[in-house]
Write a protein that holds these residues in place. Structure first.
Motif, PDB file in Angstrom:
ATOM      1  N   LEU A   1       0.827  -1.205   0.000  1.00  0.00           N
ATOM      2  CA  LEU A   1       0.000   0.000   0.000  1.00  0.00           C
ATOM      3  C   LEU A   1       0.865   1.260   0.000  1.00  0.00           C
ATOM      4  O   LEU A   1       0.546   2.243  -0.676  1.00  0.00           O
ATOM      5  CB  LEU A   1      -0.950   0.014   1.198  1.00  0.00           C
ATOM      6  CG  LEU A   1      -2.094  -0.990   1.167  1.00  0.00           C
ATOM      7  CD1 LEU A   1      -2.876  -0.944   2.482  1.00  0.00           C
ATOM      8  CD2 LEU A   1      -3.018  -0.749  -0.009  1.00  0.00           C
ATOM      9  N   VAL A   2       1.961   1.235   0.744  1.00  0.00           N
ATOM     10  CA  VAL A   2       2.871   2.384   0.771  1.00  0.00           C
ATOM     11  C   VAL A   2       3.463   2.601  -0.617  1.00  0.00           C
ATOM     12  O   VAL A   2       3.508   3.730  -1.115  1.00  0.00           O
ATOM     13  CB  VAL A   2       3.983   2.188   1.829  1.00  0.00           C
ATOM     14  CG1 VAL A   2       5.076   3.225   1.675  1.00  0.00           C
ATOM     15  CG2 VAL A   2       3.394   2.231   3.237  1.00  0.00           C
ATOM     16  N   ARG A   3       3.906   1.526  -1.257  1.00  0.00           N
ATOM     17  CA  ARG A   3       4.476   1.653  -2.610  1.00  0.00           C
ATOM     18  C   ARG A   3       3.434   2.144  -3.605  1.00  0.00           C
ATOM     19  O   ARG A   3       3.730   2.943  -4.487  1.00  0.00           O
ATOM     20  CB  ARG A   3       5.078   0.323  -3.039  1.00  0.00           C
ATOM     21  CG  ARG A   3       6.323  -0.011  -2.239  1.00  0.00           C
ATOM     22  CD  ARG A   3       7.007  -1.264  -2.730  1.00  0.00           C
ATOM     23  NE  ARG A   3       8.097  -1.573  -1.820  1.00  0.00           N
ATOM     24  CZ  ARG A   3       8.221  -2.706  -1.168  1.00  0.00           C
ATOM     25  NH1 ARG A   3       7.360  -3.679  -1.357  1.00  0.00           N
ATOM     26  NH2 ARG A   3       9.244  -2.888  -0.356  1.00  0.00           N
ATOM     27  N   MET A   4       2.196   1.664  -3.444  1.00  0.00           N
ATOM     28  CA  MET A   4       1.119   2.137  -4.324  1.00  0.00           C
ATOM     29  C   MET A   4       0.877   3.626  -4.112  1.00  0.00           C
ATOM     30  O   MET A   4       0.655   4.365  -5.073  1.00  0.00           O
ATOM     31  CB  MET A   4      -0.164   1.337  -4.080  1.00  0.00           C
ATOM     32  CG  MET A   4      -0.106  -0.063  -4.638  1.00  0.00           C
ATOM     33  SD  MET A   4      -1.599  -1.004  -4.273  1.00  0.00           S
ATOM     34  CE  MET A   4      -2.836  -0.015  -5.099  1.00  0.00           C
ATOM     35  N   ALA A   5       0.919   4.073  -2.867  1.00  0.00           N
ATOM     36  CA  ALA A   5       0.725   5.498  -2.576  1.00  0.00           C
ATOM     37  C   ALA A   5       1.821   6.332  -3.219  1.00  0.00           C
ATOM     38  O   ALA A   5       1.571   7.439  -3.696  1.00  0.00           O
ATOM     39  CB  ALA A   5       0.680   5.739  -1.071  1.00  0.00           C
TER      40      ALA A   5
END
Length: 193
Positions: free
Chosen positions: A112-116
């Motif tokens: 999720l962090v990488r997607m953000a």
């Protein structure tokens, strides 16, 4: 024309932020709430930085049962149970469990962090041309800790056959051939930190 479209989108985003701020609590109401809470026997704290980070900390350390917010960044900070629309007129509350997100969507907190970073959030503008589907495909194709760095190197590779190897299941490329727009350096520095 493309620059104007981007400028228009930026202005729309800025307008939405300003509208949210206009609807938020003003300093007078904030002070009154701080005075009223102890009168009802309720303690409170003022987060030293980002409120969502503080709430996620409380939730992960089991000081609270969940986090009430409409800001999905709280999941990036590690919250496991998030309640939305508490103060909305929708008349229903949405609850998101990180366990379900991991199980049903295969998205861990790290993903999720990488997607953000790819899509944009309160802390980064994201990468132009990357949408939700492409972001999921990228984080799944490059799952390593330095996956976004590897993705950037692959996309910027001078080898023209690399782009053909990046085809997704839908048959589209994550980047159009001939595109010269590099991935922002901010993405790489965020990944390294």
């Amino acid at each position: 024309m493309r620059i104007l479209d981007q400028e228009y989108r930026n202005l729309e985003n800025e307008q939405k932020k300003l509208e949210r701020n206009a609807e938020s609590v003003n300093s007078e109401l904030f002070t009154e709430c701080q005075e009223l809470l102890p009168m009802f026997g309720l303690s409170y704290i003022i987060a030293p930085m980002e409120a969502e980070a503080q709430c996620a900390f409380f939730e992960t350390t089991k000081l609270v049962d969940g986090v009430i917010t409409d800001d999905s960044d709280v999941l990036l900070f590690g919250a496991r149970r998030v309640h939305k629309n508490i103060f909305d007129d929708h008349k229903y509350i949405e609850t998101y469990f990180m366990e379900d997100i991991e199980k049903e969507l295969g998205l861990s907190r790290e993903k999720l962090v990488r997607m953000a970073l790819l899509l944009g959030s309160d802390y980064t503008e994201g990468v132009s041309g990357i949408g939700i589907v492409n972001a999921i495909e990228v984080v799944n194709a490059f799952p390593e800790e330095d996956g976004l760095l590897k993705f950037r190197q692959r996309v910027e590779s001078p080898d023209p056959t690399i782009l053909g190897k990046l085809n997704t299941k839908s048959g589209s490329n994550t980047r159009k051939k001939g595109s010269k727009e590099p991935l922002p350096d901010q993405i790489i520095s965020d990944v390294r930190n």
